[in-house]
Design a protein around this motif. Structure first.
Motif, PDB file in Angstrom:
ATOM      1  N   ARG A  78      62.575  17.487  61.297  1.00 53.83           N
ATOM      2  CA  ARG A  78      63.322  16.673  60.339  1.00 53.83           C
ATOM      3  C   ARG A  78      64.160  15.624  61.051  1.00 53.83           C
ATOM      4  O   ARG A  78      64.288  15.645  62.271  1.00 53.83           O
ATOM      5  CB  ARG A  78      64.202  17.553  59.468  1.00 53.83           C
ATOM      6  N   LYS A  79      64.718  14.738  60.243  1.00 52.31           N
ATOM      7  CA  LYS A  79      65.675  13.751  60.743  1.00 52.31           C
ATOM      8  C   LYS A  79      67.035  14.432  60.785  1.00 52.31           C
ATOM      9  O   LYS A  79      67.449  15.047  59.812  1.00 52.31           O
ATOM     10  CB  LYS A  79      65.748  12.554  59.803  1.00 52.31           C
ATOM     11  N   ALA A  80      67.717  14.335  61.900  1.00 52.85           N
ATOM     12  CA  ALA A  80      69.031  14.967  62.037  1.00 52.85           C
ATOM     13  C   ALA A  80      70.039  13.950  62.539  1.00 52.85           C
ATOM     14  O   ALA A  80      69.734  13.166  63.443  1.00 52.85           O
ATOM     15  CB  ALA A  80      68.954  16.151  62.993  1.00 52.85           C
ATOM     16  N   LYS A  81      71.224  13.963  61.953  1.00 51.01           N
ATOM     17  CA  LYS A  81      72.297  13.060  62.380  1.00 51.01           C
ATOM     18  C   LYS A  81      73.184  13.712  63.429  1.00 51.01           C
ATOM     19  O   LYS A  81      73.742  13.058  64.286  1.00 51.01           O
ATOM     20  CB  LYS A  81      73.130  12.628  61.175  1.00 51.01           C
ATOM     21  N   GLU A  82      73.354  15.037  63.333  1.00 43.41           N
ATOM     22  CA  GLU A  82      74.201  15.787  64.262  1.00 43.41           C
ATOM     23  C   GLU A  82      73.359  16.340  65.406  1.00 43.41           C
ATOM     24  O   GLU A  82      72.156  16.502  65.273  1.00 43.41           O
ATOM     25  CB  GLU A  82      74.872  16.958  63.532  1.00 43.41           C
ATOM     26  N   SER A  83      73.992  16.691  66.517  1.00 46.48           N
ATOM     27  CA  SER A  83      73.287  17.328  67.635  1.00 46.48           C
ATOM     28  C   SER A  83      72.878  18.745  67.232  1.00 46.48           C
ATOM     29  O   SER A  83      73.409  19.312  66.277  1.00 46.48           O
ATOM     30  CB  SER A  83      74.198  17.391  68.862  1.00 46.48           C
TER      31      SER A  83
END
Length: 144
Positions: free
Chosen positions: A42-47
């Motif tokens: 998936r696309k993730a914004k957080e680490s």
């Protein structure tokens, strides 16, 4: 990665979304319950670390330190979570990688130990990870 023997793919899942697979163990793999393995990209914004700290699948709570994990050439992080006592326990691993053409930059999987209907589990997710079929499947995942 190879298909886990003794598991079936869950096709009628309300949680299905793009780039997601769910496998459920057949009866008898673990006492009083089943093992469910979820895989997704998936696309993730957080680490990955931050995501594991905030992970709250099905009302779970972090119950271990977040540990570095290596599979193949990839490095990620894993942690154990406590769900409803006696009914669910789980383990999650998350890996960050450069965005692909679809913008996905996270591979993750969870191993759930879930109680059967009217039962309570007597093991933990740590036990589920040692079940030979589950261990073999997880060891087959290689980040290249």
């Amino acid at each position: 990665m190879s298909m886990p023997d003794g598991f079936g793919i869950v096709m009628q899942d309300k949680l299905l979304y793009e780039n997601y697979l769910r496998f459920a163990s057949r009866a008898g793999l673990v006492k009083f319950g089943s093992v469910i393995i979820e895989l997704s990209m998936r696309k993730a914004k957080e680490s990955a670390i931050k995501d594991l700290q905030c992970f709250n699948a099905y009302g779970t709570r972090l119950r271990s330190e977040i540990q570095p994990i290596t599979r193949g050439k990839g490095e990620g992080y894993g942690a154990f979570y406590k769900g409803i006592p006696g009914y669910m326990d789980l383990y999650a691993e998350k890996y960050d990688f450069p965005s692909n053409k679809q913008g996905e930059n996270r591979f993750e999987f969870c191993v759930y130990l879930c109680a059967g209907k009217g039962k309570k589990i007597v093991q933990t997710a740590e036990f589920a990870l040692t079940v030979p079929i589950v261990k073999q499947f997880l060891d087959s995942i290689e980040y290249k």
